[in-house]
Design a protein around this motif. Structure first.
Motif, PDB file in Angstrom:
ATOM      1  N   LEU A 129       0.724  -1.107   0.097  1.00 21.97           N
ATOM      2  CA  LEU A 129      -0.004   0.029   0.096  1.00 21.97           C
ATOM      3  C   LEU A 129       0.777   1.258   0.025  1.00 21.97           C
ATOM      4  O   LEU A 129       0.743   2.358  -0.757  1.00 21.97           O
ATOM      5  CB  LEU A 129      -0.972  -0.061   1.297  1.00 21.97           C
ATOM      6  CG  LEU A 129      -1.851   1.245   1.454  1.00 21.97           C
ATOM      7  CD1 LEU A 129      -2.795   1.350   0.140  1.00 21.97           C
ATOM      8  CD2 LEU A 129      -2.548   0.943   2.694  1.00 21.97           C
ATOM      9  N   LEU A 130       1.850   1.273   0.912  1.00 17.92           N
ATOM     10  CA  LEU A 130       2.822   2.433   0.851  1.00 17.92           C
ATOM     11  C   LEU A 130       3.613   2.667  -0.327  1.00 17.92           C
ATOM     12  O   LEU A 130       3.721   3.894  -0.802  1.00 17.92           O
ATOM     13  CB  LEU A 130       3.570   2.288   2.037  1.00 17.92           C
ATOM     14  CG  LEU A 130       3.207   2.520   3.569  1.00 17.92           C
ATOM     15  CD1 LEU A 130       4.133   1.991   4.625  1.00 17.92           C
ATOM     16  CD2 LEU A 130       2.565   3.786   3.559  1.00 17.92           C
ATOM     17  N   ALA A 131       4.004   1.467  -0.886  1.00 21.35           N
ATOM     18  CA  ALA A 131       4.765   1.504  -2.216  1.00 21.35           C
ATOM     19  C   ALA A 131       3.889   2.039  -3.250  1.00 21.35           C
ATOM     20  O   ALA A 131       4.129   3.094  -4.201  1.00 21.35           O
ATOM     21  CB  ALA A 131       5.196   0.304  -2.809  1.00 21.35           C
ATOM     22  N   SER A 132       2.394   1.663  -3.363  1.00 22.48           N
ATOM     23  CA  SER A 132       1.574   2.385  -4.319  1.00 22.48           C
ATOM     24  C   SER A 132       1.073   3.843  -3.998  1.00 22.48           C
ATOM     25  O   SER A 132       1.235   4.617  -5.120  1.00 22.48           O
ATOM     26  CB  SER A 132       0.240   1.479  -4.135  1.00 22.48           C
ATOM     27  OG  SER A 132      -0.797   1.921  -5.208  1.00 22.48           O
ATOM     28  N   LEU A 133       1.042   4.104  -2.824  1.00 22.77           N
ATOM     29  CA  LEU A 133       1.081   5.489  -2.677  1.00 22.77           C
ATOM     30  C   LEU A 133       2.016   6.182  -3.047  1.00 22.77           C
ATOM     31  O   LEU A 133       2.001   7.577  -3.513  1.00 22.77           O
ATOM     32  CB  LEU A 133       0.517   5.799  -0.997  1.00 22.77           C
ATOM     33  CG  LEU A 133      -0.797   5.057  -0.694  1.00 22.77           C
ATOM     34  CD1 LEU A 133      -1.118   5.091   0.755  1.00 22.77           C
ATOM     35  CD2 LEU A 133      -1.960   5.860  -1.270  1.00 22.77           C
ATOM     36  N   ASP A 134       3.189   6.040  -2.663  1.00 25.70           N
ATOM     37  CA  ASP A 134       4.548   6.596  -2.939  1.00 25.70           C
ATOM     38  C   ASP A 134       4.690   6.693  -4.556  1.00 25.70           C
ATOM     39  O   ASP A 134       5.005   7.845  -5.238  1.00 25.70           O
ATOM     40  CB  ASP A 134       5.587   5.879  -2.558  1.00 25.70           C
ATOM     41  CG  ASP A 134       6.021   5.990  -1.036  1.00 25.70           C
ATOM     42  OD1 ASP A 134       5.318   6.898  -0.391  1.00 25.70           O
ATOM     43  OD2 ASP A 134       6.891   5.310  -0.530  1.00 25.70           O
ATOM     44  N   ALA A 135       4.297   5.456  -5.344  1.00 25.03           N
ATOM     45  CA  ALA A 135       4.347   5.713  -6.959  1.00 25.03           C
ATOM     46  C   ALA A 135       3.422   6.664  -7.382  1.00 25.03           C
ATOM     47  O   ALA A 135       3.513   7.651  -8.219  1.00 25.03           O
ATOM     48  CB  ALA A 135       4.056   4.369  -7.305  1.00 25.03           C
ATOM     49  N   MET A 136       2.197   6.815  -6.862  1.00 21.48           N
ATOM     50  CA  MET A 136       0.894   7.763  -7.080  1.00 21.48           C
ATOM     51  C   MET A 136       1.495   9.152  -6.820  1.00 21.48           C
ATOM     52  O   MET A 136       1.451   9.976  -7.685  1.00 21.48           O
ATOM     53  CB  MET A 136      -0.248   7.697  -6.484  1.00 21.48           C
ATOM     54  CG  MET A 136      -0.954   6.313  -6.915  1.00 21.48           C
ATOM     55  SD  MET A 136      -2.497   6.196  -5.980  1.00 21.48           S
ATOM     56  CE  MET A 136      -3.233   7.760  -6.330  1.00 21.48           C
ATOM     57  N   GLU A 137       2.202   9.539  -5.996  1.00 25.03           N
ATOM     58  CA  GLU A 137       2.637  10.746  -5.347  1.00 25.03           C
ATOM     59  C   GLU A 137       3.676  10.998  -6.353  1.00 25.03           C
ATOM     60  O   GLU A 137       3.712  12.320  -6.679  1.00 25.03           O
ATOM     61  CB  GLU A 137       3.127  10.710  -3.810  1.00 25.03           C
ATOM     62  CG  GLU A 137       3.556  12.202  -3.468  1.00 25.03           C
ATOM     63  CD  GLU A 137       4.028  11.940  -1.878  1.00 25.03           C
ATOM     64  OE1 GLU A 137       5.174  12.248  -1.981  1.00 25.03           O
ATOM     65  OE2 GLU A 137       2.942  11.904  -1.113  1.00 25.03           O
ATOM     66  N   GLU A 138       4.664  10.485  -6.748  1.00 23.47           N
ATOM     67  CA  GLU A 138       5.823  10.503  -7.689  1.00 23.47           C
ATOM     68  C   GLU A 138       5.088  10.937  -8.920  1.00 23.47           C
ATOM     69  O   GLU A 138       5.682  11.807  -9.816  1.00 23.47           O
ATOM     70  CB  GLU A 138       6.911   9.416  -7.595  1.00 23.47           C
ATOM     71  CG  GLU A 138       7.692   9.343  -6.435  1.00 23.47           C
ATOM     72  CD  GLU A 138       8.522   7.893  -6.441  1.00 23.47           C
ATOM     73  OE1 GLU A 138       8.396   7.629  -7.455  1.00 23.47           O
ATOM     74  OE2 GLU A 138       9.161   8.163  -5.250  1.00 23.47           O
ATOM     75  N   SER A 139       4.093  10.337  -9.369  1.00 17.62           N
ATOM     76  CA  SER A 139       3.561  10.539 -10.797  1.00 17.62           C
ATOM     77  C   SER A 139       2.716  11.655 -10.851  1.00 17.62           C
ATOM     78  O   SER A 139       1.933  12.202 -11.786  1.00 17.62           O
ATOM     79  CB  SER A 139       2.916   9.199 -11.413  1.00 17.62           C
ATOM     80  OG  SER A 139       1.695   8.891 -10.759  1.00 17.62           O
ATOM     81  N   GLY A 140       2.489  12.218  -9.546  1.00 16.92           N
ATOM     82  CA  GLY A 140       1.718  13.659  -9.577  1.00 16.92           C
ATOM     83  C   GLY A 140       0.292  13.110  -9.587  1.00 16.92           C
ATOM     84  O   GLY A 140      -0.714  14.197  -9.298  1.00 16.92           O
ATOM     85  N   GLY A 141      -0.249  11.962  -8.980  1.00 21.86           N
ATOM     86  CA  GLY A 141      -1.619  11.512  -8.958  1.00 21.86           C
ATOM     87  C   GLY A 141      -2.135  11.729  -7.562  1.00 21.86           C
ATOM     88  O   GLY A 141      -0.931  12.156  -6.646  1.00 21.86           O
TER      89      GLY A 141
END
Length: 145
Positions: A129-141
């Protein structure tokens, strides 16, 4: 009954400080969960898994785990302890908790009365979950709450 879950919590270097246990007691006291089983194991350097006694882990005398003594529903067997131990690094310990989600029992009862049945369940690991949220944050989502 509400849904029943389990947790295996690893303590590197056998450092069980008791941190978090007051929160576990609070969940029990507030009727959110019911502890069905609570046991502790250690994985030795040779890979063997041995049970540990409940106690005051930080030796400060403030948290006596005797309140959980006898918390044994019989759901945990040696095979389960060995399986939990397989997830541990040698030299580490773990707490194994089986608990009922009391908060969900009334919902489950009403759903069953209406003819519904649970056909699947699962848990998303916190790390995923944390990895997914970090990836979304990095992509601007942004994540929906």
């Amino acid at each position: 009954m509400g849904p029943v879950d389990y947790l295996v919590i690893e303590f590197p270097g056998n450092r069980m400080t008791g941190k978090g246990l007051p929160l576990l007691l609070d969940l029990v006291d507030r009727g959110i969960i019911r502890i069905l089983d609570l046991t502790f194991v250690r994985k030795d350097a040779d890979g063997s898994v041995v049970g540990l006694e409940l106690g005051d882990f930080d030796a400060d005398g403030e948290l006596d785990l005797a309140v959980f003594e006898g918390s044994s529903s019989g759901l945990l067997g040696q095979d389960d302890l060995d399986e939990a131990g397989a997830a541990l690094e040698p030299g580490n310990s773990a707490g194994i908790i089986i608990y009922e989600n009391l908060w969900a029992a009334p919902l489950a009862r009403e759903l069953r009365r209406g003819g519904a049945q649970l056909v699947a369940g699962g848990r998303i690991p916190v790390q995923a979950l944390l990895a997914s949220l970090d990836a979304m944050e990095e992509s601007g989502g942004s994540a929906a709450a």
